[in-house]
Design an enzyme around this catalytic site. Structure first.
Site, PDB file in Angstrom:
ATOM      1  NE  ARG A  63       1.892  -6.653  -5.932  1.00  0.00           N
ATOM      2  CZ  ARG A  63       1.315  -5.462  -5.831  1.00  0.00           C
ATOM      3  NH1 ARG A  63       1.003  -4.782  -6.912  1.00  0.00           N
ATOM      4  NH2 ARG A  63       1.056  -4.958  -4.658  1.00  0.00           N
ATOM      5  CG  HIS A  67      -2.362  -8.984  -5.137  1.00  0.00           C
ATOM      6  ND1 HIS A  67      -2.685  -7.680  -5.425  1.00  0.00           N
ATOM      7  CD2 HIS A  67      -1.180  -8.924  -4.492  1.00  0.00           C
ATOM      8  CE1 HIS A  67      -1.731  -6.878  -4.968  1.00  0.00           C
ATOM      9  NE2 HIS A  67      -0.805  -7.598  -4.412  1.00  0.00           N
ATOM     10  CG  ASN A  95      -6.372  -2.051 -10.086  1.00  0.00           C
ATOM     11  OD1 ASN A  95      -5.738  -0.997 -10.042  1.00  0.00           O
ATOM     12  ND2 ASN A  95      -7.458  -2.174 -10.811  1.00  0.00           N
ATOM     13  CG  HIS A 192       8.832  -7.954  -3.108  1.00  0.00           C
ATOM     14  ND1 HIS A 192       8.482  -7.366  -1.920  1.00  0.00           N
ATOM     15  CD2 HIS A 192       7.650  -8.142  -3.778  1.00  0.00           C
ATOM     16  CE1 HIS A 192       7.167  -7.210  -1.856  1.00  0.00           C
ATOM     17  NE2 HIS A 192       6.639  -7.685  -2.970  1.00  0.00           N
TER      18      HIS A 192
HETATM   19  C1  HEM Z   1       4.676  -9.462   2.442  1.00  0.00           C
HETATM   20  C2  HEM Z   1       3.767  -8.626   2.020  1.00  0.00           C
HETATM   21  C3  HEM Z   1       3.830  -7.954   0.677  1.00  0.00           C
HETATM   22  C4  HEM Z   1       3.665  -6.630   0.455  1.00  0.00           C
HETATM   23  C5  HEM Z   1       3.373  -5.562   1.499  1.00  0.00           C
HETATM   24  C6  HEM Z   1       3.838  -6.419  -0.967  1.00  0.00           C
HETATM   25  C7  HEM Z   1       3.727  -5.188  -1.582  1.00  0.00           C
HETATM   26  C8  HEM Z   1       4.020  -4.937  -2.909  1.00  0.00           C
HETATM   27  C9  HEM Z   1       3.946  -3.650  -3.535  1.00  0.00           C
HETATM   28  C10 HEM Z   1       3.515  -2.359  -2.859  1.00  0.00           C
HETATM   29  C11 HEM Z   1       4.344  -3.799  -4.822  1.00  0.00           C
HETATM   30  C12 HEM Z   1       4.503  -2.716  -5.887  1.00  0.00           C
HETATM   31  C13 HEM Z   1       3.198  -2.166  -6.376  1.00  0.00           C
HETATM   32  C14 HEM Z   1       3.431  -0.981  -7.266  1.00  0.00           C
HETATM   33  O1  HEM Z   1       3.518   0.116  -6.741  1.00  0.00           O
HETATM   34  O2  HEM Z   1       3.564  -1.137  -8.487  1.00  0.00           O
HETATM   35  C15 HEM Z   1       4.682  -5.183  -5.015  1.00  0.00           C
HETATM   36  C16 HEM Z   1       5.143  -5.739  -6.178  1.00  0.00           C
HETATM   37  C17 HEM Z   1       5.381  -7.064  -6.361  1.00  0.00           C
HETATM   38  N1  HEM Z   1       5.123  -8.072  -5.458  1.00  0.00           N
HETATM   39 FE1  HEM Z   1       4.675  -7.828  -3.497  1.00  0.00          FE
HETATM   40  N2  HEM Z   1       4.103  -7.602  -1.572  1.00  0.00           N
HETATM   41  C18 HEM Z   1       4.112  -8.579  -0.619  1.00  0.00           C
HETATM   42  C19 HEM Z   1       4.290  -9.930  -0.815  1.00  0.00           C
HETATM   43  C20 HEM Z   1       4.496 -10.496  -2.058  1.00  0.00           C
HETATM   44  C21 HEM Z   1       4.488 -11.912  -2.305  1.00  0.00           C
HETATM   45  C22 HEM Z   1       4.188 -12.985  -1.260  1.00  0.00           C
HETATM   46  C23 HEM Z   1       4.773 -12.084  -3.627  1.00  0.00           C
HETATM   47  C24 HEM Z   1       4.875 -13.359  -4.421  1.00  0.00           C
HETATM   48  C25 HEM Z   1       5.319 -14.496  -3.948  1.00  0.00           C
HETATM   49  C26 HEM Z   1       4.963 -10.768  -4.188  1.00  0.00           C
HETATM   50  C27 HEM Z   1       5.325 -10.515  -5.489  1.00  0.00           C
HETATM   51  C28 HEM Z   1       5.463  -9.253  -6.034  1.00  0.00           C
HETATM   52  C29 HEM Z   1       5.997  -9.018  -7.367  1.00  0.00           C
HETATM   53  C30 HEM Z   1       6.548 -10.064  -8.315  1.00  0.00           C
HETATM   54  C31 HEM Z   1       5.932  -7.639  -7.577  1.00  0.00           C
HETATM   55  C32 HEM Z   1       6.330  -6.876  -8.846  1.00  0.00           C
HETATM   56  C33 HEM Z   1       5.110  -6.689  -9.708  1.00  0.00           C
HETATM   57  C34 HEM Z   1       5.410  -6.017 -11.042  1.00  0.00           C
HETATM   58  O3  HEM Z   1       6.568  -5.908 -11.447  1.00  0.00           O
HETATM   59  O4  HEM Z   1       4.443  -5.623 -11.716  1.00  0.00           O
HETATM   60  N3  HEM Z   1       4.760  -9.831  -3.216  1.00  0.00           N
HETATM   61  N4  HEM Z   1       4.467  -5.863  -3.832  1.00  0.00           N
HETATM   62  C1  LIG Z   2      -9.426   1.652  -8.527  1.00  0.00           C
HETATM   63  C2  LIG Z   2      -8.395   1.549  -9.601  1.00  0.00           C
HETATM   64  O1  LIG Z   2      -7.253   1.917  -9.430  1.00  0.00           O
HETATM   65  N1  LIG Z   2      -8.809   1.022 -10.740  1.00  0.00           N
HETATM   66  C3  LIG Z   2      -7.950   0.864 -11.898  1.00  0.00           C
HETATM   67  C4  LIG Z   2      -7.543  -0.581 -12.077  1.00  0.00           C
HETATM   68  O2  LIG Z   2      -6.735  -0.732 -13.231  1.00  0.00           O
HETATM   69  C5  LIG Z   2      -7.349  -0.341 -14.442  1.00  0.00           C
HETATM   70  C6  LIG Z   2      -6.410  -0.598 -15.604  1.00  0.00           C
HETATM   71  O3  LIG Z   2      -5.265  -1.246 -15.254  1.00  0.00           O
HETATM   72  C7  LIG Z   2      -7.736   1.127 -14.370  1.00  0.00           C
HETATM   73  O4  LIG Z   2      -8.444   1.515 -15.539  1.00  0.00           O
HETATM   74  C8  LIG Z   2      -8.638   1.361 -13.148  1.00  0.00           C
HETATM   75  O5  LIG Z   2      -8.922   2.738 -13.016  1.00  0.00           O
END
Ligand code: HEM
Ligand SMILES: CC(=O)N[C@H]1CO[C@H](CO)[C@@H](O)[C@@H]1O
Ligand SMILES: *[C@@H]1O[C@H](CO)[C@@H](O)[C@H](O)[C@H]1NC(C)=O
Ligand SMILES: *[C@@H]1O[C@H](CO)[C@@H](O)[C@H](O)[C@H]1NC(C)=O
Ligand SMILES: *[C@@H]1O[C@H](CO)[C@@H](O)[C@H](O)[C@H]1NC(C)=O
Ligand SMILES: *[C@@H]1O[C@H](CO)[C@@H](O)[C@H](O)[C@H]1NC(C)=O
Length: 317
Positions: A63, A67, A95, A192
């Site tokens: 991810r 980003h 983040n 995902h």
């Molecule tokens: C298409 C648009 C995309 C959206 C709207 C999106 C949105 C998100 C969101 C909201 C999360 C979870 C954040 C949280 O609440 O912890 C997430 C997690 C993740 N995304 Fe996406 N994403 C997108 C595309 C991608 C792409 C292109 C990749 C990589 C090729 C990716 C890889 C991941 C991975 C691996 C996670 C899990 C992260 C973790 O376990 O910490 N995403 N994504």
């Molecule tokens: C704006 C925001 O959410 N900042 C957070 C980013 O992540 C660090 C640690 O992972 C937090 O300490 C910040 O508050």
């Protein structure tokens, strides 16, 4: 109309020049062949060791690469820390789940010892993102290298990341701005297949009783994990039931109405994306091949030539 007076080929060429948002620097697979042949081995070993200690690392690094590339291109701007004068991308709202920066910093520290001032942080992240996919039983591909690191990182620019609430049209536009097409969108969303999400990214959707695209049993389970008055900030759900294995289950889940984000499920509501979801659900080999190709394209987004080789990934030189 000037366009009429030139040949169709030239017109197409002009169109390409004006539409492609970034100039592509020449990256190559053997960029460090002479100057730091051990770079990829150092990165692989560091990422692998970290992933054994913390199984959350692979999803986080994948991810992180996405980003980074979507904001200011693949220039490691996401790795920079905020300073007293500047709030960096790292501290932008999305983040919450972008973590494990220490793994990239560790790899870079070791590389600086082996070959000082040679390998960019942007390249370290691109290689790490490939390695975490491969070590999760996904595809492997040769990473093109030669990126430079940027000097600017702004928290407010993370607003330009696509949202989990977006529909297909908005997602297609967001990817197109980076030179990525509809197939790249569907393919890269397959990232995902790994990882976890906090409730806030999907809670509104699963509590919406009138959304017919959600499988009801799936929604019921998620409502238990993410009640409307949720007090647990760490609560959430895995993005896929096999969340540490890189596979094509993500697409099967979408077909079954079990996409976690609105942006995942949206890919099965739009005729431009639906058939691609079907083809990846049926054919994992095809998904793997396309994922490798789209990751190479993602790695080309906004590559800069006039940046620096950062010594420490969290601060500019
Ligand atoms: C298409 C648009 C995309 C959206 C709207 C999106 C949105 C998100 C969101 C909201 C999360 C979870 C954040 C949280 O609440 O912890 C997430 C997690 C993740 N995304 Fe996406 N994403 C997108 C595309 C991608 C792409 C292109 C990749 C990589 C090729 C990716 C890889 C991941 C991975 C691996 C996670 C899990 C992260 C973790 O376990 O910490 N995403 N994504
Ligand atoms: C704006 C925001 O959410 N900042 C957070 C980013 O992540 C660090 C640690 O992972 C937090 O300490 C910040 O508050
Ligand atoms: C492996 O990772 C752990 C946890 O991050 C760390 O404590 C240890 O020093 C690492 N070992 C090597 C050889 O890198
Ligand atoms: C971010 O803030 C700067 C000023 O601090 C501004 O110039 C820029 O346009 C903003 N960018 C976005 C995407 O809001
Ligand atoms: C998609 O979302 C955008 C932004 O929220 C909205 O303006 C547009 O009408 C939506 N398109 C469709 C087809 O629902
Ligand atoms: C709930 O779902 C319906 C049908 O998809 C949609 O029209 C409506 O906007 C959604 N409401 C909320 C609050 O998300």
């Amino acid at each position: 109309m000037a366009v009429i007076s030139i040949s169709p080929f030239a017109a197409a060429f002009v169109l390409v020049l004006t539409v492609v948002p970034f100039t592509e620097a020449a990256l190559s697979a053997d960029y460090y062949h002479q100057t730091c042949p051990q770079a990829e081995t150092i990165i692989y070993q560091t990422v692998r060791n970290a992933s054994i200690y913390d199984p959350k690392v692979p999803a986080r690094l994948l991810r992180m690469f996405f980003h980074d590339c979507f904001i200011r291109g693949c220039d490691a701007s996401l790795l920079l820390d905020s300073t007293t004068k500047n709030k960096a991308e790292k501290d932008g709202p999305p983040n919450i789940s972008v973590r494990s920066f220490y793994v990239i910093d560790d790899a870079k520290t070791k590389i600086e010892k082996a070959c000082p001032h040679t390998v960019s942080c942007a390249d370290v992240l691109a290689i790490a993102a490939r390695d975490v996919v491969a070590m999760s039983q996904g595809p492997w591909w040769p990473v093109l290298k030669g990126r430079k690191d940027g000097r600017v990182s702004k928290a407010n620019e993370t607003i330009n990341l696509p949202s989990p609430f977006s529909n297909a049209t908005t997602l297609i536009q967001s990817f197109a701005k980076r030179g990525l097409d509809v197939k790249d969108l569907v393919t890269l969303s397959g990232g995902h297949t790994l990882g976890f999400s906090h409730c806030s990214s999907f809670s509104a959707r699963i509590h919406n009783a009138s959304d017919p695209s959600i499988n009801s049993e799936f929604a019921m389970n998620l409502k238990k994990k993410c009640p409307l008055k949720n007090k647990d900030r760490n609560a959430g759900e895995f993005l896929d039931s096999t969340s540490s294995k890189f596979d094509n289950d993500y697409y099967k889940n979408i077909i079954a109405g079990k996409g976690v984000f609105g942006s995942d499920q949206a890919l099965y509501k739009d005729t431009r994306t639906k058939s691609i979801v079907d083809s990846f659900a049926k054919d994992e080999k095809l998904f793997f091949k396309e994922f490798a190709a789209s990751m190479v394209k993602l790695g080309n987004v906004g590559v800069i030539e006039d940046g620096e080789i950062r010594v420490k990934c969290s601060v500019v030189n």
